[in-house]
Design an enzyme around this catalytic site. Sequence first.
Site, short mmCIF file in Angstrom:
data_model
loop_
_atom_site.label_atom_id
_atom_site.label_comp_id
_atom_site.label_asym_id
_atom_site.label_seq_id
_atom_site.Cartn_x
_atom_site.Cartn_y
_atom_site.Cartn_z
N CYS A 156 56.13 90.87 37.09
CA CYS A 156 57.58 90.50 37.23
C CYS A 156 58.67 91.48 36.30
CB CYS A 156 58.08 89.13 37.52
SG CYS A 156 57.03 88.54 38.68
N HIS A 167 65.99 85.46 33.38
CA HIS A 167 64.72 85.69 34.54
C HIS A 167 64.79 84.61 35.45
CE1 HIS A 167 61.04 87.55 36.05
NE2 HIS A 167 60.35 86.58 35.67
N HIS A 205 63.14 86.02 44.25
CA HIS A 205 62.41 86.80 43.04
C HIS A 205 61.83 87.98 43.66
CE1 HIS A 205 60.17 87.87 39.50
NE2 HIS A 205 59.60 86.69 39.43
#
Length: 408
Positions: free
Chosen positions: A168, A296, A331
Amino acid sequence: MNIGKSQLNIFLSNPGFICGAGDSSDTAHFIKNITSGSREGIQKINCDLVGEEGVKSFYVGRISDEKLKPTGDKFDARVLQILDFSLSFIEPTVKKAIEKYGAKRIGICLGTCDNGSELSFLGHRDFFTKGAFPTGYELKTQGVDYPAVYARRKLGTGGITLAFSTACSSSASAIIKAKELIQSGICDAVIAGGIDVTGYAVLLGFDQLGAISHEMTNPFSKNRNGINVGEGACFFVLAKDDLDGTGIQLAGTGESSDANHMTAPLADGTGAKQAMESALKDAGLSPADIDYINLHGTGTHLNDSMEGKGVDLVFGDYKVAVSSTKPMTGHTLGAAGSLELAECFYAIQEQKLPVHVWDGIQDDEIPTLNIVTVKNADEITGKRAIKCCMSNSFAFGGCNASLVIKKA
């Protein structure tokens, strides 16, 4: 001759992007969504290819099929159509760069977690049900470099082309390397960003890890229980000249590696702390110079806990404004770092902060943060102009990255 990084500014072009919350064809709509807390881009979809388990439902940041067009590529997968859409918006700037520097001086750094999952899933389904892969199936479609090769072919660049797959933080890692390529004199400009797609393989994989929330994600809440996956792409042209006249610079970057666990971060936040402090040092800034942090903020128990602790370790009594935009975009995995940097870009450009959508229930195990909501956003921006922003990306394997941008 190489120029030392202290003497060389790195400028950001306007981004080319697409995600469930909006895209470059209507940036005003995207900005409205992320500053109002709209979750119109989050859709509930059913996954019915799970064998004996039956149908599972997931909330997903989904791009409208109407936005995407065939690319003409031999392997015309959805990931390439999303990539093609986003690249089309920076294509004029790439042409400027080629005219100014030459094609061989233009590089590509592309981050992604996807390695042909769409075609791979369908190919393996045929293999297990029919005993053979479908005609025309090739392993190279599963190479993480395939989107980068496509981007080079579409844009006509001739410089170094690199692919990054650090989970990620992939596109944040790509942007960091782009900066280093320019500072080292290897490139004069680099197309940098990331792309990821939401397919059954991705959804089922994260579900098996216990990371998926089957409700709307709720980052930093005591009641959080996982992520909503999203798809998207976002790319910038980074250059030693301000090709688009944005006046926005990539001021500093920082990375660290927990090497703590395959999927779990260091629980005390020190890995995140190291990345943030490195970015501040690289930018020549103090914590008090940062006006906003795009967290995040995945909504998982471990990530939010360690990130909250890390922010508190770095910023202490200075309660910097923070938010996670993943409740609006999902996400976007390998694209998250670049997409969320674009949100910071627009925060500076428009003087509007992206907001945090959650139930407001504080987890006592996480330090209290100055979370930007619809109710307090105007009050926060009224007290302080937005000139410097930080974006955090924290990935599996402890791959931590922080990016700092500022108005020149």
